[in-house]
Write a protein that holds these residues in place. Structure first.
Motif, PDB file in Angstrom:
ATOM      1  N   VAL B  84      40.199  40.875  17.430  1.00 32.37           N
ATOM      2  CA  VAL B  84      39.301  39.556  16.137  1.00 32.37           C
ATOM      3  C   VAL B  84      40.415  38.115  17.238  1.00 32.37           C
ATOM      4  CG1 VAL B  84      39.169  40.255  14.232  1.00 32.37           C
ATOM      5  CG2 VAL B  84      41.763  39.141  14.516  1.00 32.37           C
ATOM      6  N   PRO B  85      39.913  36.523  17.161  1.00 28.89           N
ATOM      7  CA  PRO B  85      40.142  36.020  17.862  1.00 28.89           C
ATOM      8  C   PRO B  85      41.687  35.809  17.301  1.00 28.89           C
ATOM      9  CG  PRO B  85      38.278  35.601  16.562  1.00 28.89           C
ATOM     10  CD  PRO B  85      38.426  36.015  15.867  1.00 28.89           C
ATOM     11  N   PRO B 101      42.727  45.567  11.226  1.00 26.54           N
ATOM     12  CA  PRO B 101      42.361  46.600  10.580  1.00 26.54           C
ATOM     13  C   PRO B 101      41.806  46.618  10.031  1.00 26.54           C
ATOM     14  CG  PRO B 101      44.131  46.036   9.774  1.00 26.54           C
ATOM     15  CD  PRO B 101      44.137  45.210  10.692  1.00 26.54           C
ATOM     16  N   MET B 102      40.289  45.948  10.394  1.00 21.32           N
ATOM     17  CA  MET B 102      39.181  45.547  10.046  1.00 21.32           C
ATOM     18  C   MET B 102      37.793  46.565   8.783  1.00 21.32           C
ATOM     19  SD  MET B 102      40.086  42.410  10.474  1.00 21.32           S
ATOM     20  CE  MET B 102      37.926  41.365  10.215  1.00 21.32           C
ATOM     21  N   ILE B 340      47.024  40.087   6.349  1.00 15.32           N
ATOM     22  CA  ILE B 340      45.251  40.487   6.053  1.00 15.32           C
ATOM     23  C   ILE B 340      44.933  39.955   5.303  1.00 15.32           C
ATOM     24  CG2 ILE B 340      46.530  41.917   4.928  1.00 15.32           C
ATOM     25  CD1 ILE B 340      43.918  42.421   8.230  1.00 15.32           C
ATOM     26  N   ARG B 341      45.395  39.133   3.992  1.00 14.09           N
ATOM     27  CA  ARG B 341      45.166  39.288   2.942  1.00 14.09           C
ATOM     28  C   ARG B 341      44.031  37.671   2.609  1.00 14.09           C
ATOM     29  NH1 ARG B 341      47.288  43.534   0.960  1.00 14.09           N
ATOM     30  NH2 ARG B 341      49.347  42.789   2.038  1.00 14.09           N
ATOM     31  N   THR B 342      45.307  36.906   3.557  1.00 12.91           N
ATOM     32  CA  THR B 342      44.377  35.102   3.402  1.00 12.91           C
ATOM     33  C   THR B 342      43.502  34.721   5.084  1.00 12.91           C
ATOM     34  OG1 THR B 342      46.883  35.003   5.074  1.00 12.91           O
ATOM     35  CG2 THR B 342      46.710  34.683   2.376  1.00 12.91           C
ATOM     36  N   ALA B 343      43.431  35.483   6.124  1.00 16.42           N
ATOM     37  CA  ALA B 343      43.094  35.758   7.697  1.00 16.42           C
ATOM     38  C   ALA B 343      41.894  35.708   7.085  1.00 16.42           C
ATOM     39  CB  ALA B 343      43.579  35.599   8.424  1.00 16.42           C
ATOM     40  N   VAL B 344      41.008  34.778   8.034  1.00  9.87           N
ATOM     41  CA  VAL B 344      39.895  35.066   8.066  1.00  9.87           C
ATOM     42  C   VAL B 344      39.214  35.087   9.113  1.00  9.87           C
ATOM     43  CG1 VAL B 344      37.130  34.400   6.565  1.00  9.87           C
ATOM     44  CG2 VAL B 344      39.681  34.248   5.314  1.00  9.87           C
ATOM     45  N   PHE B 345      38.225  36.149   9.914  1.00 11.42           N
ATOM     46  CA  PHE B 345      38.076  35.437  10.745  1.00 11.42           C
ATOM     47  C   PHE B 345      36.089  35.528  11.113  1.00 11.42           C
ATOM     48  CE2 PHE B 345      41.510  38.249  10.983  1.00 11.42           C
ATOM     49  CZ  PHE B 345      42.321  37.705  12.155  1.00 11.42           C
ATOM     50  N   PHE B 346      35.712  33.853  11.233  1.00 14.68           N
ATOM     51  CA  PHE B 346      34.173  34.010  11.360  1.00 14.68           C
ATOM     52  C   PHE B 346      33.494  33.198  12.113  1.00 14.68           C
ATOM     53  CE2 PHE B 346      34.132  29.308   9.730  1.00 14.68           C
ATOM     54  CZ  PHE B 346      35.068  28.999   9.032  1.00 14.68           C
TER      55      PHE B 346
END
Lengths: 358, 366
Positions: B84-85, B101-102, B340-346
């Protein structure tokens, strides 16, 4: 898995007379998401009501299909599959055993609702990004749609999407808590800033709503709850909104079985959740707290046909879903230690019939 | 993420040339140390070794799909960690890849050992509790795909301790601690009862091994570790000959190749456990050595151990190690820390807004 009463606080359910018989008559059970608990409402084979509480991660959205349960937790989307063979019942009397099979990490997308497309893939409604999204490899989500007045895909709650109605296997309508292009502006306009938007036409169907949630297409019409007024509403052919029923609680979570609408009511430890909203004004004036639980509304009359109230520590109920054809399902929450002792597999697999490798 | 970046606080030591060796390979390494850790080993911008660590319950088999994905077998889940970025602050520190872990496939407890991924991205892993090879399933805990012929039935229970799997375009092999079918009978065959077998025929191609693990096909040659003697071995499946290429002080398990080198994991047997009472114990006494926990780098041309990385502390096992090609300094998100609960990859460019305001997928006429 904990089955029983809330161990952290006082927890007791009170059902209206005949509620278990009504569930039996509709051949359904219910799942409610509280903050870090799932409340499963079902029946014994003898027809007695059973309320099972399962500890798990915070759950914000639920959806169900035959044999499948979708659950959005605080950072993942999980697809559960019923691991029991048709007609099987566990020793504990459960006629479905949902296991979390595949999980996708969506991080801080803040999903308020989930729908399932015709191809079986999920569509997620994001409160934080004001968008509809789907899962994407290597990313938390792939955006699908935003309201046209939102000018950027940013995590700013510009027009938070609070619910998604699927229609013909595709996203049909969304509810919005506000219709702005400014970060967090909706909060100051939440008493009457909400709207329903037709996703395909990209047009507002109804505005001036008070915290609308969970639109559902049912029986040829669009239904939704208006949490701020405590109402179950339906959109008429001329796009006017008719109030079908009013409750003295913050209503979210909406599902249907035949002519009955089932909604969830949220309690609250404080009045912060409802303060400044029409339903809050009513409750404060009457010196009452909002009822928490499940309400069955006969859409033909608008009357509350049944209710199951949850007494005790106030918590939000962000999602509720009807499970058709199941008497008393159970599940294992994602990451629960009980997964160590549960393996679902095809016992009849014949090594001689193995698929070729390499 | 500083709480998991343990290079300062965890007892790690490496040979003086390890960082230089790794920097020259244009690659990083990832290795799993059950019961709880996955390590990512790269080189910092100052040329020092950079080690990143995350917690996963009973982390076991590790398979890398180029630099894009890391598949990880854990106690109850198979995790797909996607590249991820990298966040801005970490990028400025020199991190060039971040694995998160996606996707999780719930397996239940299969005692998952080796995990492999082929060029098409298809995953096959060893379900040791069932003595079979398996694929991840979206509707069950696993899909069984192959079982050795010495197991009479497909059923729950570890009989032969099938633990390793490897394949290339032409061939596939497994390692098993025994070729026996009675429940838990492998425990009585740890010393010399191990085999390498061909898949799918099940034909045994090498015998007499002591707890062999980590079969790997590399450049057309078959390798494995003979864990119970501390040897890295080359196996000729045609003749059954097992050539001891290198010895290192430890229960060798976990194997990957990088240029002309093998990187092999090393665990510490403890008296009375399943890794003790084997030939390795005597060899260590004879040589006056203590078993090490960590990685050894073996030069294939000579069989010499040329570099090493040791992990100090309470951990005793390495299960697997894999190469992340083209990665200089990897980092990862885990499940414990809040990110992991706050990051957003888009990718905000995947949608675009027309003049009318209508949003649609980028590149589509609106």
């Amino acid at each position: 898995m904990t089955v029983g009463l809330d161990r952290l606080g006082y927890f007791e359910t009170v059902a209206s007379e005949g509620f278990a018989e009504w569930l039996a008559g509709q051949d359904i059970s219910l799942v409610l998401a509280r903050q870090a608990e799932l409340v499963l409402i079902g029946r014994t084979p003898a027809g007695e009501l059973r309320v099972d509480v399962i500890d798990g991660p915070p759950v914000g959205a639920l959806a169900a299909d035959v044999g499948t349960l979708w659950m959005v937790t605080n950072f993942q989307v999980w697809r559960f599959e019923d691991g029991l063979e048709a007609g099987a019942v566990t020793d504990a009397g459960n006629d479905a055993f949902f296991l979390p099979q595949v999980g996708a990490t969506v991080g801080g997308l803040q999903v308020s609702d989930i729908g399932v497309r015709a191809d079986g893939s999920p569509v997620l409604a994001s409160h934080r990004f004001s968008c509809l999204a789907t899962l994407a490899d290597g990313l938390s989500f792939e955006p699908l749609w935003l309201p046209r007045w939102v000018t950027a895909l940013v995590p700013e709650e510009r027009s938070p999407i609070s619910g998604l109605a699927m229609h013909d296997g595709a996203p049909g309508f969304v509810t919005l808590l506000g219709c702005t292009d400014e970060p967090d502006r909706w909060r100051s306009e939440r008493a009457a800033g909400g709207a329903i938007v037709d996703v395909g036409a990209d047009e507002v169907v109804a505005g001036g709503l008070s915290m609308p949630f969970h639109p559902r297409w049912h029986d040829g019409r669009l239904w939704f709850t208006q949490a701020g007024t405590g109402e179950l509403c339906v959109v008429e052919a001329d796009d006017t909104v008719t109030v079908v029923a009013g409750l003295d609680t913050f209503v979210r979570g909406l599902d249907f079985v035949g002519p009955y609408a089932v909604v969830a009511g949220s309690g609250s430890r404080s009045v912060a959740l409802i303060d400044g909203l029409p339903v809050g004004d009513r409750l404060i004036a009457a010196d009452r707290r909002p009822e928490q639980g499940v309400f069955v509304i006969d859409t033909r009359t608008g009357a509350v046909a049944h209710r199951l109230t949850i007494e005790g520590t106030g918590r939000e109920v962000p999602a509720m879903v009807v499970l058709s054809g199941l008497r008393r399902p159970t599940l294992i929450a994602p990451a629960d230690q009980e997964l160590q002792t549960t393996v679902a597999y095809d016992r009849s697999w014949d090594p001689a019939s193995a698929r070729p490798l390499a | 993420m500083a709480d998991d970046d343990l290079e300062q606080t965890l007892g790690l030591s490496a040979s003086p040339g390890f960082a230089t060796w790794l920097a020259g390979r244009d690659a990083s390494l990832t290795f799993a140390t059950p019961p709880s850790k996955v390590f990512f080993v790269g080189v910092r911008t100052d040329g020092q070794l950079g080690v990143f660590e995350r917690t996963f319950d009973k982390a076991m088999g590790v398979a890398t799909d180029g630099a894009e994905r890391v598949w990880l077998g854990t106690r109850t889940h198979l995790w797909r960690m996607d590249s991820v970025p990298v966040d801005q602050a970490s990028a400025e520190e020199g991190f060039d890849r971040c694995y998160a872990p996606m996707r999780a496939y719930t397996t239940g407890y299969l005692n998952t050992h080796d995990v492999t991924v082929d060029d098409d991205g298809e995953v096959v892993f060893v379900a040791t509790r069932f003595g079979c090879l398996a694929r991840p399933s979206e509707t069950a805990s696993f899909e069984p795909v192959w079982q050795p012929p010495w197991l009479e039935r497909f059923e729950q229970g570890d009989r032969c301790h099938l633990n390793g799997y490897t394949h290339d375009e032409n061939r596939a092999f497994v390692t098993s601690v025994s070729a026996t079918g009675e429940l838990e009978s492998w425990r009585d065959h740890r010393n010399g009862g191990g085999v390498v077998a061909h898949v799918p025929s099940g034909e045994i191609v090498a015998t007499g091994l002591s707890m062999p693990h980590s079969p790997r096909l590399h450049d057309g040659e078959l390798w494995c570790t003979n864990s119970g003697t501390g040897h890295l071995c080359r196996v000729d499946p045609a003749s059954g000959e097992v050539e001891k290429v290198a010895f290192a002080p430890g229960f060798l398990r976990g194997l990957c190749f990088l240029d002309g080198y093998a990187v092999v994991g090393s665990s510490r047997p403890r008296e009375g456990d399943l890794y003790s009472g084997l030939g390795l114990d005597d060899t260590l006494i004879e040589k006056g050595l203590k078993p090490r926990l960590g990685l050894f780098v073996v030069e294939l041309a000579t069989g010499n151990v040329v570099e090493w990385l040791f992990v100090e502390g309470p951990m005793r096992e390495v299960f697997d190690v894999a190469v992340l090609p083209g990665v200089r300094r990897p980092m990862a998100l885990g499940l414990v820390a809040e990110d992991i609960r706050t990051a957003v990859f888009f990718d905000s460019s995947s949608v675009e807004r027309s003049d009318s305001g209508r949003w649609s997928r980028a590149g589509l006429a609106s």
